[in-house]
Design a protein around this motif. Sequence first.
Motif, PDB file in Angstrom:
ATOM      1  N   GLY A   1      34.957  13.799  97.531  1.00  0.00           N
ATOM      2  CA  GLY A   1      36.190  14.444  97.997  1.00  0.00           C
ATOM      3  C   GLY A   1      35.930  15.788  98.647  1.00  0.00           C
ATOM      4  O   GLY A   1      36.527  16.795  98.287  1.00  0.00           O
TER       5      GLY A   1
ATOM      6  N   GLY B   1      35.626  13.325 103.199  1.00  0.00           N
ATOM      7  CA  GLY B   1      36.250  12.347 102.296  1.00  0.00           C
ATOM      8  C   GLY B   1      37.743  12.549 102.188  1.00  0.00           C
ATOM      9  O   GLY B   1      38.511  11.575 102.154  1.00  0.00           O
TER      10      GLY B   1
ATOM     11  N   LEU C   1      37.205   9.149  94.824  1.00  0.00           N
ATOM     12  CA  LEU C   1      36.397   9.421  93.630  1.00  0.00           C
ATOM     13  C   LEU C   1      35.594  10.698  93.835  1.00  0.00           C
ATOM     14  O   LEU C   1      34.799  10.796  94.783  1.00  0.00           O
ATOM     15  CB  LEU C   1      35.453   8.238  93.376  1.00  0.00           C
ATOM     16  CG  LEU C   1      36.128   6.862  93.344  1.00  0.00           C
ATOM     17  CD1 LEU C   1      35.098   5.736  93.350  1.00  0.00           C
ATOM     18  CD2 LEU C   1      37.048   6.749  92.133  1.00  0.00           C
TER      19      LEU C   1
ATOM     20  N   ASN D   1      33.471  16.442  90.897  1.00  0.00           N
ATOM     21  CA  ASN D   1      33.933  17.763  90.446  1.00  0.00           C
ATOM     22  C   ASN D   1      35.341  17.656  89.867  1.00  0.00           C
ATOM     23  O   ASN D   1      36.086  16.738  90.207  1.00  0.00           O
ATOM     24  CB  ASN D   1      33.982  18.748  91.624  1.00  0.00           C
ATOM     25  CG  ASN D   1      32.594  19.190  92.055  1.00  0.00           C
ATOM     26  OD1 ASN D   1      31.677  19.244  91.241  1.00  0.00           O
ATOM     27  ND2 ASN D   1      32.447  19.512  93.327  1.00  0.00           N
TER      28      ASN D   1
ATOM     29  N   ALA E   1      31.128   9.512 101.351  1.00  0.00           N
ATOM     30  CA  ALA E   1      31.388  10.861 101.891  1.00  0.00           C
ATOM     31  C   ALA E   1      30.837  11.916 100.925  1.00  0.00           C
ATOM     32  O   ALA E   1      31.481  12.910 100.627  1.00  0.00           O
ATOM     33  CB  ALA E   1      32.898  11.059 102.094  1.00  0.00           C
ATOM     34  N   THR E   2      29.617  11.663 100.435  1.00  0.00           N
ATOM     35  CA  THR E   2      29.079  12.507  99.362  1.00  0.00           C
ATOM     36  C   THR E   2      28.315  13.722  99.865  1.00  0.00           C
ATOM     37  O   THR E   2      27.736  14.459  99.077  1.00  0.00           O
ATOM     38  CB  THR E   2      28.167  11.668  98.433  1.00  0.00           C
ATOM     39  OG1 THR E   2      27.292  10.896  99.265  1.00  0.00           O
ATOM     40  CG2 THR E   2      28.965  10.751  97.546  1.00  0.00           C
TER      41      THR E   2
ATOM     42  N   ARG F   1      23.708  23.684  99.016  1.00  0.00           N
ATOM     43  CA  ARG F   1      24.579  24.266  98.001  1.00  0.00           C
ATOM     44  C   ARG F   1      24.967  23.223  96.941  1.00  0.00           C
ATOM     45  O   ARG F   1      26.149  22.862  96.791  1.00  0.00           O
ATOM     46  CB  ARG F   1      25.831  24.863  98.662  1.00  0.00           C
ATOM     47  CG  ARG F   1      25.513  25.928  99.708  1.00  0.00           C
ATOM     48  CD  ARG F   1      24.856  27.153  99.119  1.00  0.00           C
ATOM     49  NE  ARG F   1      25.771  27.894  98.297  1.00  0.00           N
ATOM     50  CZ  ARG F   1      26.453  28.970  98.694  1.00  0.00           C
ATOM     51  NH1 ARG F   1      26.285  29.446  99.909  1.00  0.00           N
ATOM     52  NH2 ARG F   1      27.246  29.594  97.870  1.00  0.00           N
TER      53      ARG F   1
ATOM     54  N   VAL G   1      30.212   8.895 106.549  1.00  0.00           N
ATOM     55  CA  VAL G   1      30.807  10.040 107.269  1.00  0.00           C
ATOM     56  C   VAL G   1      30.161  11.383 106.892  1.00  0.00           C
ATOM     57  O   VAL G   1      29.442  11.487 105.904  1.00  0.00           O
ATOM     58  CB  VAL G   1      32.330  10.135 106.967  1.00  0.00           C
ATOM     59  CG1 VAL G   1      33.069   8.941 107.513  1.00  0.00           C
ATOM     60  CG2 VAL G   1      32.593  10.290 105.476  1.00  0.00           C
TER      61      VAL G   1
ATOM     62  N   ASP H   1      28.304  14.918 106.336  1.00  0.00           N
ATOM     63  CA  ASP H   1      26.929  15.416 106.231  1.00  0.00           C
ATOM     64  C   ASP H   1      25.912  14.344 105.850  1.00  0.00           C
ATOM     65  O   ASP H   1      24.716  14.628 105.782  1.00  0.00           O
ATOM     66  CB  ASP H   1      26.862  16.549 105.184  1.00  0.00           C
ATOM     67  CG  ASP H   1      27.278  17.898 105.766  1.00  0.00           C
ATOM     68  OD1 ASP H   1      27.689  17.941 106.937  1.00  0.00           O
ATOM     69  OD2 ASP H   1      27.184  18.914 105.038  1.00  0.00           O
TER      70      ASP H   1
HETATM   71  C1  FAD Z   1      28.404  28.351 102.576  1.00  0.00           C
HETATM   72  C2  FAD Z   1      28.770  27.361 103.633  1.00  0.00           C
HETATM   73  C3  FAD Z   1      29.638  27.732 104.643  1.00  0.00           C
HETATM   74  C4  FAD Z   1      29.966  26.811 105.648  1.00  0.00           C
HETATM   75  N1  FAD Z   1      30.853  27.194 106.604  1.00  0.00           N
HETATM   76  C5  FAD Z   1      31.210  26.309 107.566  1.00  0.00           C
HETATM   77  C6  FAD Z   1      32.196  26.657 108.535  1.00  0.00           C
HETATM   78  O1  FAD Z   1      32.835  27.728 108.474  1.00  0.00           O
HETATM   79  N2  FAD Z   1      32.478  25.744 109.512  1.00  0.00           N
HETATM   80  C7  FAD Z   1      31.835  24.518 109.570  1.00  0.00           C
HETATM   81  O2  FAD Z   1      32.127  23.750 110.494  1.00  0.00           O
HETATM   82  N3  FAD Z   1      30.955  24.149 108.624  1.00  0.00           N
HETATM   83  C8  FAD Z   1      30.623  25.000 107.625  1.00  0.00           C
HETATM   84  N4  FAD Z   1      29.744  24.621 106.663  1.00  0.00           N
HETATM   85  C9  FAD Z   1      29.252  23.221 106.656  1.00  0.00           C
HETATM   86  C10 FAD Z   1      30.339  22.302 106.063  1.00  0.00           C
HETATM   87  O3  FAD Z   1      30.852  22.890 104.892  1.00  0.00           O
HETATM   88  C11 FAD Z   1      29.797  20.925 105.741  1.00  0.00           C
HETATM   89  O4  FAD Z   1      29.261  20.363 106.912  1.00  0.00           O
HETATM   90  C12 FAD Z   1      30.916  20.021 105.194  1.00  0.00           C
HETATM   91  O5  FAD Z   1      31.504  20.585 104.060  1.00  0.00           O
HETATM   92  C13 FAD Z   1      30.390  18.641 104.865  1.00  0.00           C
HETATM   93  O6  FAD Z   1      31.467  17.898 104.341  1.00  0.00           O
HETATM   94  P1  FAD Z   1      31.230  16.494 103.622  1.00  0.00           P
HETATM   95  O7  FAD Z   1      32.593  16.011 103.255  1.00  0.00           O
HETATM   96  O8  FAD Z   1      30.351  15.634 104.430  1.00  0.00           O
HETATM   97  O9  FAD Z   1      30.415  16.853 102.299  1.00  0.00           O
HETATM   98  P2  FAD Z   1      30.707  17.877 101.102  1.00  0.00           P
HETATM   99  O10 FAD Z   1      31.634  18.933 101.510  1.00  0.00           O
HETATM  100  O11 FAD Z   1      29.354  18.252 100.635  1.00  0.00           O
HETATM  101  O12 FAD Z   1      31.461  16.987 100.025  1.00  0.00           O
HETATM  102  C14 FAD Z   1      30.826  15.963  99.314  1.00  0.00           C
HETATM  103  C15 FAD Z   1      31.603  15.707  98.056  1.00  0.00           C
HETATM  104  O13 FAD Z   1      31.090  14.540  97.397  1.00  0.00           O
HETATM  105  C16 FAD Z   1      31.069  14.777  96.004  1.00  0.00           C
HETATM  106  N5  FAD Z   1      30.054  13.915  95.397  1.00  0.00           N
HETATM  107  C17 FAD Z   1      28.715  13.948  95.608  1.00  0.00           C
HETATM  108  N6  FAD Z   1      28.098  13.003  94.866  1.00  0.00           N
HETATM  109  C18 FAD Z   1      29.085  12.354  94.171  1.00  0.00           C
HETATM  110  C19 FAD Z   1      29.076  11.303  93.226  1.00  0.00           C
HETATM  111  N7  FAD Z   1      27.937  10.718  92.799  1.00  0.00           N
HETATM  112  N8  FAD Z   1      30.265  10.877  92.730  1.00  0.00           N
HETATM  113  C20 FAD Z   1      31.439  11.456  93.113  1.00  0.00           C
HETATM  114  N9  FAD Z   1      31.490  12.482  93.995  1.00  0.00           N
HETATM  115  C21 FAD Z   1      30.332  12.919  94.524  1.00  0.00           C
HETATM  116  C22 FAD Z   1      30.732  16.241  95.881  1.00  0.00           C
HETATM  117  O14 FAD Z   1      31.081  16.775  94.626  1.00  0.00           O
HETATM  118  C23 FAD Z   1      31.505  16.846  97.043  1.00  0.00           C
HETATM  119  O15 FAD Z   1      32.779  17.268  96.663  1.00  0.00           O
HETATM  120  C24 FAD Z   1      29.412  25.512 105.643  1.00  0.00           C
HETATM  121  C25 FAD Z   1      28.547  25.135 104.612  1.00  0.00           C
HETATM  122  C26 FAD Z   1      28.228  26.044 103.596  1.00  0.00           C
HETATM  123  C27 FAD Z   1      27.318  25.623 102.486  1.00  0.00           C
END
Ligand code: FAD
Length: 439
Positions: free
Chosen positions: A25, A29, A46, A49, A182-183, A188, A400, A402
């Motif tokens: 999420g 996600g 799902l 956190n 979408a994990t 970090r 999707v 990262d």
């Molecule tokens: C400090 C920081 C600042 C940033 N600032 C920017 C910005 O200003 N602009 C920008 O474009 N990008 C920014 N980024 C990059 C951006 O945050 C990421 O590219 C984006 O959050 C990726 O989203 P996501 O949904 O793919 O993954 P994430 O945001 O990493 O979410 C993945 C989720 O999956 C959950 N998860 C993982 N494994 C499991 C499991 N086994 N079961 C259930 N849940 C699970 C996690 O708990 C998490 O909530 C920044 C990154 C950081 C670290």
Amino acid sequence: MTTQSARTPSDAKEKKVWDVAVIGGGAAGMMAAGVAAAAGASVVLLEKNPGLGKKLLITGGGRCNVTNAEFDTRVLLAKFNSRGKKTDQFLFSPFAKHGVEETLAFFNDRGMPTKIEANKRVFPESNSAQSVWDVLNTYIEEGRVKVIPGIKVLNIAQKDGHISYVELANQQRVLAHSYIFATGGKSRPETGSTGDGFDWLRVLGHEVKEPDASLVPLTLKDSWTKALAGVSLPSIALTMLQNNKKYGKRTGGMVFTHQGISGPAVLNSSNDVGELLKYGPVSLSLDLLPGIALDALDVQLRASFEEDSNKKVRNVVSKIIPASLADVVFEKLEMNGDMPCHTVNRAQRIALGHTIKGIEMNVHGLLGVEKAIVTSGGVVLTEIDFRSMRSKLIDNLFVVGDLLNIDRPSGGYSLQLCWTTGTVAGLSAAEAAKAHKTH
Ligand SMILES: Cc1cc2nc3c(=O)[nH]c(=O)nc-3n(C[C@H](O)[C@H](O)[C@H](O)COP(=O)(O)OP(=O)(O)OC[C@H]3O[C@@H](n4cnc5c(N)ncnc54)[C@H](O)[C@@H]3O)c2cc1C
């Protein structure tokens, strides 16, 4: 994590079959879940956190750089690459469906006005990432997405190229017609991004490039920078040097940290600095006034010194650059900042200009993957159908955010990739579930 051979659904403790199960999420996600629900699908989200979007809330220093206002898709897509290779052929289709304009409309229409800052970075007018989170949370609530927080997905059960169910840490099984991974990546990890999806994708037969720090802060050898921790410079230029040879320049903001430096200009140079470090020491030349040429700066200094001829040179220079940096400049020049301006000779003034436009800093290294803003690496792009974000190996899997092997600079591009891939996957997963049910 291990995949297991599928047991029959009659074994399952949880009998409901959702149209779409989204695992993770975060930004991508939440968007995917909301879009799938808006398209009429029953959706379960799902998240391990206790709450959604932990990383989203710290993006952009808590302000969330939500996208980049580059409306020319070709120019925008040129910012993305996969280990140096262009990604247009993959990204053009999803960005044609949901690009920057659609992202702005999505948030603006839901009561979140945005503003455009330097380098086309878009932020919520509220200056708060919470506003972005609120819009997404309302969106998934409106779609009646069932959120199951606080429990980790442990296992993915697959049979014959098809996911049968996912198993939670409490042994509960979640069954769905379509699954969206979408994990996130590995940067970090305290936000939840621990790379679980990379492991699952590998076990499911996908090729996953090893995650590597892509946008990371730098550590420095220079002890003088430590006293400046917290000082932020909104517009500087950094030139990378090795053996007195220049290797590219990055402009933008920079902030001194306890270990070195961070901020957009630094993050955007970290990939190249990492490469250069393999071959020897790297130094950086910090230009505090990139908008003004050396000659013009000298003219400005001369005029200022004439106007304030009896004032201390430090005080006059501090009107042009931050006072804390003025101290560094005088220290580097071994020049007395308390001398009156009229006593500064031409050679000293020229040396001042040179130092303001080229403070040397020496790189110690890169902070590790865990401190990265973005990790490179992820599932190879040829194994995903970008028209739908569907896996080419597992027929009911969508991938999707990262998890994809796409590099991009700092500037809102990462989140735009999440909004784009999340939207396309949400729609496609909902459609696939519908098609599955009608057959
Ligand atoms: C400090 C920081 C600042 C940033 N600032 C920017 C910005 O200003 N602009 C920008 O474009 N990008 C920014 N980024 C990059 C951006 O945050 C990421 O590219 C984006 O959050 C990726 O989203 P996501 O949904 O793919 O993954 P994430 O945001 O990493 O979410 C993945 C989720 O999956 C959950 N998860 C993982 N494994 C499991 C499991 N086994 N079961 C259930 N849940 C699970 C996690 O708990 C998490 O909530 C920044 C990154 C950081 C670290």
